[in-house]
Write a protein that holds these residues in place. Sequence first.
Motif, PDB file in Angstrom:
ATOM      1  N   HIS A  21      46.293  40.411  39.555  1.00 20.67           N
ATOM      2  CA  HIS A  21      47.129  39.219  39.489  1.00 20.67           C
ATOM      3  C   HIS A  21      46.371  38.046  40.117  1.00 20.67           C
ATOM      4  O   HIS A  21      45.675  38.215  41.110  1.00 20.67           O
ATOM      5  N   PRO A  22      46.535  36.894  39.502  1.00 21.62           N
ATOM      6  CA  PRO A  22      45.796  35.750  40.006  1.00 21.62           C
ATOM      7  C   PRO A  22      46.019  35.461  41.479  1.00 21.62           C
ATOM      8  O   PRO A  22      45.149  34.932  42.148  1.00 21.62           O
ATOM      9  N   GLY A  56      38.820  39.960  46.240  1.00 20.20           N
ATOM     10  CA  GLY A  56      38.256  40.767  45.173  1.00 20.20           C
ATOM     11  C   GLY A  56      36.818  41.182  45.387  1.00 20.20           C
ATOM     12  O   GLY A  56      36.213  41.758  44.498  1.00 20.20           O
ATOM     13  N   ARG A  80      49.695  28.313  45.070  1.00 16.62           N
ATOM     14  CA  ARG A  80      49.533  27.886  43.683  1.00 16.62           C
ATOM     15  C   ARG A  80      50.853  28.014  42.923  1.00 16.62           C
ATOM     16  O   ARG A  80      51.262  27.117  42.220  1.00 16.62           O
ATOM     17  N   SER A  81      51.488  29.188  43.098  1.00 17.29           N
ATOM     18  CA  SER A  81      52.715  29.420  42.329  1.00 17.29           C
ATOM     19  C   SER A  81      53.836  28.501  42.768  1.00 17.29           C
ATOM     20  O   SER A  81      54.660  28.094  41.961  1.00 17.29           O
ATOM     21  N   ALA A 114      53.450  25.519  43.855  1.00 19.00           N
ATOM     22  CA  ALA A 114      53.172  24.170  43.343  1.00 19.00           C
ATOM     23  C   ALA A 114      53.093  24.214  41.822  1.00 19.00           C
ATOM     24  O   ALA A 114      52.122  23.835  41.225  1.00 19.00           O
ATOM     25  N   LYS A 152      41.754  27.943  50.382  1.00 18.86           N
ATOM     26  CA  LYS A 152      42.042  27.373  49.060  1.00 18.86           C
ATOM     27  C   LYS A 152      43.431  27.851  48.656  1.00 18.86           C
ATOM     28  O   LYS A 152      43.995  28.761  49.293  1.00 18.86           O
ATOM     29  N   SER A 159      44.735  29.809  46.509  1.00 16.19           N
ATOM     30  CA  SER A 159      45.004  31.228  46.271  1.00 16.19           C
ATOM     31  C   SER A 159      44.854  32.064  47.547  1.00 16.19           C
ATOM     32  O   SER A 159      45.223  33.236  47.543  1.00 16.19           O
ATOM     33  N   ASP A 193      34.483  29.287  48.151  1.00 15.63           N
ATOM     34  CA  ASP A 193      34.592  28.776  46.789  1.00 15.63           C
ATOM     35  C   ASP A 193      34.010  27.359  46.707  1.00 15.63           C
ATOM     36  O   ASP A 193      34.476  26.446  47.400  1.00 15.63           O
ATOM     37  N   ARG A 207      34.379  25.118  44.574  1.00 15.58           N
ATOM     38  CA  ARG A 207      35.281  24.084  44.070  1.00 15.58           C
ATOM     39  C   ARG A 207      36.090  23.429  45.184  1.00 15.58           C
ATOM     40  O   ARG A 207      36.684  22.380  44.988  1.00 15.58           O
ATOM     41  N   PHE A 216      45.341  18.949  46.661  1.00 13.81           N
ATOM     42  CA  PHE A 216      45.853  19.889  45.654  1.00 13.81           C
ATOM     43  C   PHE A 216      47.377  19.795  45.550  1.00 13.81           C
ATOM     44  O   PHE A 216      47.946  19.793  44.455  1.00 13.81           O
ATOM     45  N   VAL A 237      44.486  18.966  42.061  1.00 16.73           N
ATOM     46  CA  VAL A 237      43.065  19.349  42.113  1.00 16.73           C
ATOM     47  C   VAL A 237      42.592  19.242  43.559  1.00 16.73           C
ATOM     48  O   VAL A 237      43.164  18.503  44.355  1.00 16.73           O
TER      49      VAL A 237
END
Lengths: 334, 509
Positions: free
Chosen positions: A8-9, A14, A113-114, A116, A152, A154, A189, A191, A224, A229
């Motif tokens: 799952h995102p 990972g 993330r979810s 937002a 970040k 996530s 990350d 980004r 973000f 972003v």
Amino acid sequence: MQDQLPRHPEHTGGRFSIPYAVRSTETGDIGFLKALNFRAAADEEDPDARLLILESLISAYRHERGLLEKCHGQHMKRVATPLVSGTIKIAIATPPLDSAYYFIFPMADAGMRSRALDLMVIDIAWALRSLHHVATGIHELHQRGIAHQDIKPSNVLHFEGQGVKVADLGHGHDPDSPASHDSRPIPGDRRHAPLELGYATAPPIDFEARKAIDLYCLGSLLFFQFLGVSATQGILLHVVRVNAPLTRSNFQADLPFLQSAFGDLLEELERTVRSYAPALVRLILLVARELCHPDPEQRGDPKRRRLGSVGRTPAMRYVSKLNAVASRAELGML
Amino acid sequence: MNKYEEQSNRQIIPRWLSWRAVCQQVPPDASSQSPLAGLVDDVHFARTRARWENERTQVNAADLALSALLSGRLGDTEVGDAIEYLRSLDPDPESTIGLLAAGLTVAGFSPPPSAILDQSTDPRALIARARRVLDSHERDPLLYLDLAYAHSLLMQNVQAERNLKIALSLAPEHPLILRSAARFLLHIAEDNDPDQSLRILRRSGAVRHDPGVLAAEIAISEAFSRRSKNRKLGRSLAFSKNFHPFFLSELAGTIGTLEARHGSRRYARQALEASAVCPTENSLAQLEWISPRVGIEFEVPGDCATEPFEARTRFLFRNQEYAQALSAAVAWAEYQPLSSRPALTASHLASVWLDKYETAIRVLRTALMYSPDSFALRNNLAFALASSGQVDEATAELDKTERLDLDPSDEAVRLATRGLLAFRTHNHEEGRRLYEEAENGFRSLRDRDRNALAKAFHAREELLEGTPESSRIGLDALEVARATGIGRIKAIEFVEKAIGEGGTPQAEE
């Protein structure tokens, strides 16, 4: 064990693990299990490469376990620490791969993330309180001598009734416990990382520099929350928009373009915040500018900068500033 | 009317433009890597895609679109859906999400220019915006450059210089700021003194490694007959393989011009050909200027330089396509409002070759806002006003030049324009006396072109007034015109027609 979770995102970590959902046989609570995954090494045919993967997996696991142990029992309210960790025997496997090394964390309800989901309807009180909680989590880690280095969306998990917590110490840094990623110029990350790290060929010079990455990433989360972003992505998008000829090798030469793009991004942030909470614009912009200014020399507390303590601003400054602004938002003083 | 005076020593002096306009000239392939490249790897992209597939939200759509841009996967079908999703939300076009929605296609990212920040922005809006952003972002050198540019457009040169110096103090080695500062200081220098510009460039470290700064230093030195110590460095850097040809084109053009002046035809050709590989609009104009002088036609890629107004004007003028040349010159004048040369070229084309006096008046009035002490501009304005029948306004404009110190050539030009004004008030004798005095002045200066032009306009006025001397003066003007290059100007066409028909036709407008 309840089930293996799909990738799952929202699930992080990972680098060495497989995620599972687990249920306590005593309380029935659902947890999130991260288990050391030997499969990646087993799939590799080249023995030398397999050895390297194994070495890397074990090293990453041990490093994260070390950091989590350091956090254990330290009353960290804003860092996701495991409920339990250990090993279990796997009946179907043969030694030496018959042990599963794992952590079990409380199961989050959602990630940042979810929550937002849609920028058209920003829950400003929740967004600011989340940022306050992340700042607190960073402060708690820094207090224990740990730099997270990969803050970040996530890696920020929401727990219903408790607020958010910082998760995944896989890229963390502890001066007392060297890790393989310590030698990378950008540990987390790209980004979300500070722009100057993209020009670096060497890792951050000291622990203070690594802590400063966390503060930049905190500011990046603020962008973000309001713009969808990260600061890094937003700045580079505005650079591309004006077709600025970046050298990509000389940070000082590129800095004026990055600063100008940051100005464009701040302007957008101001417009967005003003439409929700005009009374909070000044404070939110101040935090955003102090945390994410493209010039590292311009980040942090201006008073400290004047005293020559560039980049030495403690996370506590932003814990209190974000708490103030979140409280005002919760009271409807927008 | 003054003659079109071709530059005898054109150099590639940096333009004074908004810095965003300068950036827009950089071709897409000039950077070996996009500034965004490398931020997203395969794993990140796959995760971002999975998030979007799992949850179709604005955040996930924006993340996927951005990740696709960063990793060169804009052709992915899910990315197309994400972009469409973002568009369907109709976001604010000035927002980041709006930029993505409007600018992303499967081919790449072409965001629409910002409504507030392009070259044609109202300078007052630019100043207001810069001040607002500076409130929270006070050490941005390009914002001060914006302020300097906007103040210069409002003729507030003191404020412009102050802001430029702040920009320079914040980023003393930045090539774009150095080149802009050098150009602006030339614009405001008293007596055309280039010392301050050269000092800024020579003091910088960038002059030793940046081809743009080095080109500016050598070009300004050459334009003002100052010796540059960097010419040798320029000769070697102009052929460097470490830069995209676009970034070398001004240096190569400058070196080529220098070599051509010194008679080194072979080296000049080499350098100019290097300049032509991917020219800036300024180096393209230089190639157009130098091409007939060195007798070489250069092969230039058709789509390289953006906004090549000067080059186009020169090319069309050289090929006697005057109406199109005027359009290009008007665009050139709008592109470089602070430079008097485009306005002089446009007004010459409009007044002398096309009888389009209203166009000349419009361009000249704008140019005079920025260069109020330019005799050539004001004289041309007086000429165009008088020629279109606005004699009182023309007289008032020419009177303003009385306080200027003029050289003998300009004195003679003013006498000729006074002659025109006298004819337009039917004072034939005074007009004839003034024209003849001007023609004598040009003869003593051995200026055949201006003499021929004065005779042509003198003859036109005599014929329009139907004076007894008109045929004699007309024939004299035709003879002199044939010996120079002005045989096809409107005044001569008029004289030919009038003498041929034995009448006195009216001038066209």
